[in-house]
Design an enzyme around this catalytic site. Structure first.
Site, short mmCIF file in Angstrom:
data_model
loop_
_atom_site.label_atom_id
_atom_site.label_comp_id
_atom_site.label_asym_id
_atom_site.label_seq_id
_atom_site.Cartn_x
_atom_site.Cartn_y
_atom_site.Cartn_z
N ASP A 260 4.13 17.67 -47.55
CA ASP A 260 5.17 18.32 -48.37
C ASP A 260 6.07 17.31 -49.06
O ASP A 260 6.72 17.63 -50.05
CB ASP A 260 6.04 19.23 -47.50
CG ASP A 260 5.27 20.39 -46.92
OD1 ASP A 260 4.50 21.02 -47.65
OD2 ASP A 260 5.43 20.65 -45.71
N ASP B 98 8.47 28.16 -56.50
CA ASP B 98 9.86 27.66 -56.40
C ASP B 98 10.54 27.52 -57.75
O ASP B 98 11.32 26.58 -57.96
CB ASP B 98 9.88 26.30 -55.68
CG ASP B 98 9.42 26.40 -54.23
OD1 ASP B 98 9.33 27.52 -53.72
OD2 ASP B 98 9.16 25.35 -53.62
#
Length: 692
Positions: free
Chosen positions: A630, A411
């Site tokens: 997450d 990311d």
């Protein structure tokens, strides 16, 4: 098992005994008892012992402060008295977690926490002000007895030793031991041994008693027990003793997670597989349990089927490199890989390491923000304090026979294509920090012969539109071409890291027409050029090679959580002639929106790791360990830089990035990287292919 200090059950005493009752029980006058309790020297040793014994039996607490002193209250602060040696205060994770939780609660009430240590047998009362928390007092600890009669407001952490009736807060250790025994029995274990904690600690006794009573009630005979002191080393020694005296054991209960970690090491050295040969269950939910192979999976229903499946080691902060007494560092993981490699035959063992600490990390999300900031010299720290130490360790000749696969900065680069409206992403772009950081990492890692580098390339629902795809290919090329070795500094790219996109949609492709309408026009596909990760990865590989990357460029897909099995999985294509209905009834990816990324409800374990699963792909891999959160579903204070992201909140109604759809996240989730039992159980239940 167990709970953090924040969930301790407060147990308060009622009907406290009086000084006169204590004196009568001790066979002395109230005046003599008072002189003992105020420390007068004009009392014989035998009389003093009689009074203290009565105090211990009856749980007497003096509520009036000594004459001439001000009354002590919590407003004066709270002192935690740790009845242990000073080095253990800093090496034992239990103390750190307890003091952190206590400090947070005390601060909320406008006061402060002080910490002092005394040796396990000390009777010297330290200088105190305000209230006192006694921590770690063992059987008949003289300081606990003295504090109970000092007039200071006192609470004991854990059930007090030797029936000293101090007010205390504790977890139900007895029931925790019972639950551990029931879990082992239900999983079919028949020869259970135990590693107990120090018998002088009530918590250790209760944990062991809960286990033994339950096993014996189920018809088991004598339970072999070895004892440790809650450290990993003592767990190793205790396990070695058990293997000598109970070689047929098939399960071990350890009264702390650290001892369980030590036991696992001993079992592996003895050639026992965990959990296939011997199940190991710990207690405390300590951080080491999240980093112990097979970690938490084996303790979950059905988890044994995947507990030995390889997942990546995440170096997500500088401190993770060295590790600690409770968390395996990089060297410890590599040492374990070397040990496993020795039993692996001629085939080199592969270990996967995630490089994940860029300054302004994960700049468009909050749940996994990192510790380094560009504005605070983050790039230089990233190079000197993070990448350099990692490269030094990986270069060690002791690890030369391993195949070390590095996943470089999930990311990161994709954010520079799509998310420049976020200030931290704009800063990463304008300063060049992301590109320079990735280049520095590649230069250092590629120079090590047995290290393989794969750069993160997001997923199809992020970069699959032509407006994102082409610019991403250009950025990947210019970044990698700018390294010392140019495009040769990477072995490949990885897609779907820690994400949920299906590897393949079996019931339609991007070319499917529904009553003459392309599925690209459906709300789900939303004009994307890809419907799954396999087609996206292959197209990305072709585009990167056309841009100048080598023909042998590899691609990986993280399949750890993209199985989407279970009852909700469609078995065939829809017969609807409406394109939206057709796609929604046909797709195996059951998210409410393809952009949803946090703890997704309904997800399942995906295809198990495999080399060369299809043409153009190096492997399916499990990079995100299934069961690790997450992100938190609510705001949880922490010292890891992790913030609350509404995409992890199951009540969130979305934003423009997910089409203003519900987040699809599971509730009650812990911080990112922490074990999320409810999610793991759902992943097992919805695994596809199903677990055998």
């Amino acid at each position: 098992m167990g709970a953090l200090p924040g969930s301790f059950r407060e147990v308060l005493m009622s009907e406290q005994p009086t000084l006169a009752q204590v004196a009568a029980a001790a066979g002395v006058s109230p005046a003599t008892a008072s002189r003992v309790l105020t420390g007068s020297v004009r009392v014989s040793t035998s009389t003093r012992r009689q009074v203290y014994d009565a105090v211990s039996r009856m749980g007497y607490v003096r509520h009036r402060a000594p004459r001439g002193s001000a009354a002590r209250t919590a407003a004066d602060g709270v002192t935690a008295v740790i009845c242990d040696h000073l080095p253990r205060l800093f090496s034992e994770p239990y103390y750190a977690r307890l003091l952190s939780a206590a400090g947070n609660v005390i601060a909320e009430h406008g006061t402060h926490l002080m910490v002092t240590t005394v040796t396990p047998n000390s009777s010297t009362l330290p200088a105190l002000s305000g209230a006192v928390l006694i921590v770690g007092a063992r059987e008949r600890h003289p300081l606990a007895i003295k504090l109970s009669t000092s007039g200071v407001p006192v609470r004991n952490i854990g059930r007090p030793p030797h029936d000293l009736k101090l007010p205390y807060a504790d977890v139900d250790n007895l029931d925790g031991g019972r639950q551990a025994a029931e879990h082992l029995l239900l999983s079919g274990r028949r020869s259970v041994a135990a590693i107990g904690g120090p018998p002088s600690l009530p918590a250790a006794r209760d944990r062991l008693d809960g286990l033994v009573r339950t096993l014996q009630a189920a018809g088991h005979g004598e339970v072999p027990v070895a004892y440790g002191d809650f450290t990993a080393a003592s767990g190793t020694h205790a396990m070695q003793w058990l293997l000598r005296h109970a070689p047929g054991l098939d399960a071990v209960f350890a009264a702390s997670d650290l001892m369980a970690a030590g036991a696992i090491q001993a079992l592996r050295r003895a050639g026992r597989r965990v959990p296939a040969d011997v199940a190991v269950i710990g207690f405390d939910d300590a951080p080491v349990a999240r980093h112990t192979v097979p970690a938490k999976a084996a303790a979950e229903p059905g988890g044994a089927a995947v507990a030995n499946t390889s997942t990546a080691v995440w170096m997500d902060r500088i401190a993770a490199i060295a590790g600690s007494s409770s968390v395996m560092g990089l060297r410890a993981h590599l040492d374990e890989a070397v040990r496993q490699d020795a039993a692996n035959g001629a085939t080199p063992l592969t270990i996967q390491v995630v490089i994940y600490d860029l300054p302004n990390r994960d700049c468009s999300a909050l749940a996994s923000n990192g510790e380094l900031l560009i504005a605070e010299n983050g790039l230089n720290r990233y190079k000197a304090e993070y990448i350099d130490p990692i490269a030094t360790i990986l270069r060690d000749p002791a690890y030369a026979n391993l195949r070390i696969v590095t996943i470089v900065e999930p990311d990161s680069l994709p954010n520079l294509v799509t998310n420049l409206s976020f200030p931290k992403c704009a800063e990463a772009n304008s300063t060049g920090a992301y590109v320079e950081g990735v280049q520095y990492a590649l230069n250092k890692l590629h120079a090590i012969p047995n290290v393989y580098t794969y750069v993160d390339a997001a997923h199809h629902a992020w970069l699959g539109w032509d407006s994102n795809f082409g610019p991403s290919v250009n950025l990947f090329h210019t970044t990698v071409a700018g390294t010392t070795a140019g495009v040769d500094s990477v072995d490949g790219f990885i897609v779907n890291t820690a994400n949920y996109s299906a590897t393949k949609e079996p019931h339609f492709t991007i070319d499917t027409l529904v009553n003459g309408t392309s599925v690209r026009q459906s709300r789900w596909v939303d004009w994307n050029y890809y419907v799954d990760e396999s087609s996206f990865a292959k197209a990305l590989r072709d585009a990167l090679i056309a841009k100048g990357f080598k023909q042998g460029l590899g691609m990986l897909i993280d399949t750890s959580r993209n199985g989407w099995g279970g009852a909700a999985r469609p078995g065939a294509a829809s017969t609807s002639t409406d394109v939206n209905t057709f796609v929604n009834e046909s797709r195996v990816d059951r998210r409410t929106h393809a952009g949803n990324w946090c703890n997704q409800s309904g997800a399942g374990l995906g295809a198990r790791p495999a080399a060369s699963p299809e043409a153009g792909l190096d492997a399916y891999v499990w990079i995100k360990p299934p069961g690790e959160s997450d992100g938190a579903s609510s705001d949880i204070p922490n010292d890891e830089g992790k913030k609350f992201d509404r995409m992890c909140d199951p009540t969130y109604t979305g934003n423009n990035l997910n089409g203003n759809n519900m987040s699809g996240a599971l509730g009650n989730a812990p911080l990112s990287g922490r074990w999320f039992s409810a999610q793991f159980r759902e992943l097992v239940q919805n695994a596809y292919p199903p677990l055998s």
